[in-house]
Design a protein around this motif. Structure first.
Motif, PDB file in Angstrom:
ATOM      1  N   ILE A 169       0.823  -1.226   0.000  1.00  0.00           N
ATOM      2  CA  ILE A 169       0.000   0.000   0.000  1.00  0.00           C
ATOM      3  C   ILE A 169       0.851   1.268   0.000  1.00  0.00           C
ATOM      4  O   ILE A 169       0.319   2.369  -0.040  1.00  0.00           O
ATOM      5  N   ASN A 170       2.170   1.090   0.013  1.00  0.00           N
ATOM      6  CA  ASN A 170       3.057   2.252   0.084  1.00  0.00           C
ATOM      7  C   ASN A 170       2.831   3.232  -1.061  1.00  0.00           C
ATOM      8  O   ASN A 170       2.733   4.445  -0.859  1.00  0.00           O
ATOM      9  N   SER A 171       2.738   2.714  -2.273  1.00  0.00           N
ATOM     10  CA  SER A 171       2.642   3.598  -3.438  1.00  0.00           C
ATOM     11  C   SER A 171       1.319   4.358  -3.468  1.00  0.00           C
ATOM     12  O   SER A 171       1.283   5.534  -3.842  1.00  0.00           O
ATOM     13  N   MET A 172       0.217   3.684  -3.076  1.00  0.00           N
ATOM     14  CA  MET A 172      -1.074   4.396  -3.138  1.00  0.00           C
ATOM     15  C   MET A 172      -1.162   5.487  -2.063  1.00  0.00           C
ATOM     16  O   MET A 172      -1.804   6.522  -2.275  1.00  0.00           O
ATOM     17  N   ILE A 173      -0.493   5.272  -0.918  1.00  0.00           N
ATOM     18  CA  ILE A 173      -0.478   6.317   0.106  1.00  0.00           C
ATOM     19  C   ILE A 173       0.413   7.477  -0.358  1.00  0.00           C
ATOM     20  O   ILE A 173       0.035   8.649  -0.229  1.00  0.00           O
ATOM     21  N   LYS A 174       1.558   7.152  -0.926  1.00  0.00           N
ATOM     22  CA  LYS A 174       2.474   8.196  -1.388  1.00  0.00           C
ATOM     23  C   LYS A 174       1.838   9.082  -2.454  1.00  0.00           C
ATOM     24  O   LYS A 174       2.064  10.303  -2.480  1.00  0.00           O
ATOM     25  N   HIS A 175       1.017   8.483  -3.322  1.00  0.00           N
ATOM     26  CA  HIS A 175       0.545   9.223  -4.505  1.00  0.00           C
ATOM     27  C   HIS A 175      -0.938   9.612  -4.454  1.00  0.00           C
ATOM     28  O   HIS A 175      -1.481  10.031  -5.473  1.00  0.00           O
ATOM     29  N   HIS A 176      -1.577   9.550  -3.253  1.00  0.00           N
ATOM     30  CA  HIS A 176      -3.013   9.856  -3.250  1.00  0.00           C
ATOM     31  C   HIS A 176      -3.312  11.344  -3.433  1.00  0.00           C
ATOM     32  O   HIS A 176      -4.485  11.738  -3.602  1.00  0.00           O
ATOM     33  N   HIS A 177      -2.259  12.200  -3.420  1.00  0.00           N
ATOM     34  CA  HIS A 177      -2.456  13.634  -3.722  1.00  0.00           C
ATOM     35  C   HIS A 177      -1.989  13.987  -5.137  1.00  0.00           C
ATOM     36  O   HIS A 177      -1.953  15.170  -5.483  1.00  0.00           O
ATOM     37  N   GLU A 178      -1.631  12.984  -5.924  1.00  0.00           N
ATOM     38  CA  GLU A 178      -1.335  13.241  -7.341  1.00  0.00           C
ATOM     39  C   GLU A 178      -2.660  13.529  -8.057  1.00  0.00           C
ATOM     40  O   GLU A 178      -3.726  13.099  -7.609  1.00  0.00           O
ATOM     41  N   ARG A 179      -2.594  14.260  -9.177  1.00  0.00           N
ATOM     42  CA  ARG A 179      -3.807  14.614  -9.914  1.00  0.00           C
ATOM     43  C   ARG A 179      -3.696  14.199 -11.378  1.00  0.00           C
ATOM     44  O   ARG A 179      -2.599  14.144 -11.946  1.00  0.00           O
ATOM     45  N   TRP A 180      -4.822  13.907 -11.979  1.00  0.00           N
ATOM     46  CA  TRP A 180      -4.896  13.354 -13.329  1.00  0.00           C
ATOM     47  C   TRP A 180      -4.102  14.186 -14.335  1.00  0.00           C
ATOM     48  O   TRP A 180      -3.464  13.648 -15.249  1.00  0.00           O
TER      49      TRP A 180
ATOM     50  N   THR B 102      -2.814   7.472 -15.978  1.00  0.00           N
ATOM     51  CA  THR B 102      -2.749   6.103 -15.457  1.00  0.00           C
ATOM     52  C   THR B 102      -1.396   5.760 -14.827  1.00  0.00           C
ATOM     53  O   THR B 102      -1.224   4.666 -14.287  1.00  0.00           O
ATOM     54  N   SER B 103      -0.453   6.694 -14.888  1.00  0.00           N
ATOM     55  CA  SER B 103       0.812   6.446 -14.176  1.00  0.00           C
ATOM     56  C   SER B 103       0.611   6.573 -12.655  1.00  0.00           C
ATOM     57  O   SER B 103       1.456   6.122 -11.885  1.00  0.00           O
ATOM     58  N   ILE B 104      -0.491   7.188 -12.271  1.00  0.00           N
ATOM     59  CA  ILE B 104      -0.858   7.237 -10.842  1.00  0.00           C
ATOM     60  C   ILE B 104      -1.469   5.885 -10.497  1.00  0.00           C
ATOM     61  O   ILE B 104      -2.386   5.418 -11.195  1.00  0.00           O
ATOM     62  N   PRO B 105      -1.019   5.219  -9.442  1.00  0.00           N
ATOM     63  CA  PRO B 105      -1.603   3.918  -9.091  1.00  0.00           C
ATOM     64  C   PRO B 105      -3.119   4.019  -8.920  1.00  0.00           C
ATOM     65  O   PRO B 105      -3.630   5.026  -8.407  1.00  0.00           O
TER      66      PRO B 105
END
Length: 611
Positions: free
Chosen positions: A112-123, A135-138
């Motif tokens: 779950i590390n990657s989804m926590i790290k990137h949950h503030h990334e935007r489309w 789609t490069s965002i998990p």
């Protein structure tokens, strides 16, 4: 399998996740329940998108722990009231990096590390920390991002006011394909329009210890019923609404909800579960329709193979009804049946610690459900102690009553049952007042007031303030008593309790005529509580005695003693008979005085006070 205090290693780890989440929210009161809601929204979105298995499990944990890095963000930044400056905003954004350090220690959570790290990334690539896009965002991060944004926008924060749910939804729709994955948004919109998002919020606020949380819960549960077309979903949401209405003592609304659920059941041929019958029995108990309440409880008890918790609750309801009907022996028997069931369930709980270990959502849910079950059992056992405390209070065994209230408070403090604590503190406060322990009693009523105010229980706060005031009056602290009475008059719809307290205040100041005038505001027929009815005639008798109107004093004290005997309040009966002996002697009626003395001497040995 490693054991620690009877808990296997993964069970211990699963519970540590729960309490770590609570520690995050403990740093910021404005985010209470946030992690739980984000987790629930995220799982609901993922299921709508057809995600299952290990991926779903990872999203479950990712949603729950998405803000775990905030434990390393300074509190002065988390709680700053103004807009963050550039440096502060940079530190705040580091929480997704801090999370990597924390999560990195646990191999179990590496997925779950990657989804926590990137949950503030935007489309469109405008997010942080790495500026990922599309789609490069998990996928899990994209789902949690929508859930997190929606809950943040619809929650009051220290630096901004919440938006309405519809307004927040419109923002997410507007930014679909810009900030958010359009497929995730489509799934979320479907859940919203079917009432599922409102139900998640309603259920969460039902459990959160936040000011006016129950009002928020009620609002969301009602909306979920309106939005849904699924009869089973609407019934379950309606049943939770009914439970909440009864806790808040909104009796007219509870009555209408009972009728709605019965009509829904009839229309769609849904069976009425024992949980509904128990809630309906509680409604009739609050309305003092004890016979109707008993019939419903007996229906639950007659159902074959019913859940033990529901059976125990039906026994408890029967015991409460019998107690109110002065059938104390029958009440004690039913209460003991209920207590034994709860104690057996607790024993079973500690004997069952084995689960097939796995790193998926099913295992984690089993662990949490197991510990939620024990909280429910403990909460109900504490209610049993409350009832036993009230019964012993009625019978004048104050020592035993105090023991039961203390047991109840111990259990409720263990599980954090704020609503239950308010009831126990109120009950113990009244007991301590009667025993002359006014300082201790006022501490209990003050605690009661704080809890009920936070929960938005207006009537309960009003009652606690009245009892708090009475203790100041007993201590002759008239200025403080007057101050609280003014607050009550300003903030609450006044009832007979207020006018009785005001009359008592004036009586203690020896303003007997003014004290009598307050009785003009009281309709004795509308007084439903036995103790208030006793206090009405007792106080009236004392006022007339102060005015040297012995005939009226005797008349009212005789009525008070008669009701005390009828309701089997031995302490009060003993007190009133002693006063009557004094009044009879002053009135020259030695025969009645002798009979009163003989009567109270027969019962005073049963009254056991607290040292």
């Amino acid at each position: 399998m490693t054991k620690a205090l009877g808990i296997n290693s993964l069970e211990l780890f699963s519970l540590s996740i729960k309490y770590l989440t609570l520690s995050i929210e403990g740093k910021d009161i404005y985010t209470l329940g946030h992690s739980e809601r984000v987790k629930e929204y995220s799982v609901a979105i993922a299921k709508r998108m057809g995600i299952s298995g290990e991926t779903l499990s990872n999203i479950y944990f990712g949603g729950l722990l998405h803000d775990i890095g905030k434990v390393r963000v300074p509190e002065e930044i988390l709680k700053k009231r103004a807009k963050l400056n550039y440096e502060e905003r940079t530190i705040m954004q580091q929480h997704v990096i801090y999370a990597q350090y924390i999560i990195g220690y646990y191999h179990f959570l590496s997925h779950i590390n990657s989804m926590i790290k990137h949950h503030h990334e935007r489309w469109n690539g405008s997010g942080y920390p790495d500026g990922l896009s599309g789609t490069s965002i998990p996928l899990g991060a994209r789902i949690i991002g929508v859930a997190d944004t929606f809950d943040a926008m619809t929650t009051n924060r220290i630096y901004k006011t919440q938006r309405t749910l519809r307004n927040a939804l419109n923002f997410i729709i507007k930014k679909s394909g810009i900030l958010f994955d359009h497929q995730v948004v489509e799934a979320f919109v479907g859940l919203f329009n079917e009432g599922i998002i409102h139900y998640i919020r309603g259920f969460n606020y039902f459990k959160v210890k936040e000011e006016h949380a129950w009002e928020q819960s009620l609002k969301n549960l009602r909306k979920s019923e309106i939005l849904s077309n699924d009869p089973n979903f609407r019934f379950n949401a309606g049943l939770k609404t009914l439970e909440l209405l009864l806790k808040m003592r909104k009796m007219p609304s509870a009555y209408h909800k009972i009728k709605e659920l019965e009509e829904l059941s009839s229309k769609y041929e849904l069976p009425l579960p024992a949980s509904f019958l128990n809630e309906k029995a509680l409604y009739y108990f609050y309305r003092k329709s004890f016979h109707d309440s008993e019939k419903l409880s007996e229906m639950v008890l007659s159902s074959p193979n019913e859940e033990k918790l529901l059976i125990a609750r039906a026994h408890r309801h029967l015991g409460m009804c019998y107690w109110k009907e002065n059938l104390n022996d029958a009440a004690v028997l039913e209460i003991s049946y209920s207590e034994n069931i709860y104690l057996d369930l607790i024993k079973d709980f500690y004997m069952k610690t084995e689960y097939e270990e796995s790193n998926n959502i099913e295992y984690y849910q089993k662990v949490l459900e197991k510990h939620q079950d024990i909280e429910v059992i403990m909460k109900n056992l504490a209610k049993i102690y409350d009832i036993q405390g009230r019964i012993q209070y009625t019978l004048g065994n104050f020592k035993k009553s105090l023991e039961y209230y203390n047991r109840s408070l111990e259990k409720k403090n263990e599980i954090g049952d704020d609503y239950g604590l308010s009831i126990s503190y109120g009950g113990r406060g009244k007991l301590l007042s009667l025993c002359g322990k006014y300082s201790l009693a006022m501490t209990d009523f003050l605690t009661n007031m704080r809890i009920t105010k936070r929960l938005g229980l207006t009537y309960s706060t009003y009652m606690a303030m009245i009892e708090y005031t009475k203790n100041f009056i007993r201590e002759n602290e008239f200025k403080l008593a007057q101050k609280i009475l003014k607050e009550v008059k300003r903030d609450y719809a006044l009832d007979h309790e207020y006018f009785l307290a005001q009359s008592y205040f004036l009586y203690k100041k020896r303003h007997y005529n003014k004290a009598l005038e307050k009785f003009e505001n009281i309709n004795i027929r509308k007084i439903r509580k036995n103790e208030d009815r006793l206090f009405y005639y007792f106080l009236l008798g004392k006022i007339h005695f102060g005015k040297v109107q012995l005939k009226e004093a005797v008349k009212n004290m005789e009525i008070a003693a008669m009701y005390a005997q009828e309701y089997r309040y031995l302490f009060y009966e003993n007190l009133y008979l002693k006063l009557l002996e004094k009044y009879y002697l002053l009135n020259g009626d030695r025969n009645k005085a002798t009979r009163a003395k003989e009567h109270y001497r027969r019962i005073e040995t049963s009254v056991i006070k607290i040292n």
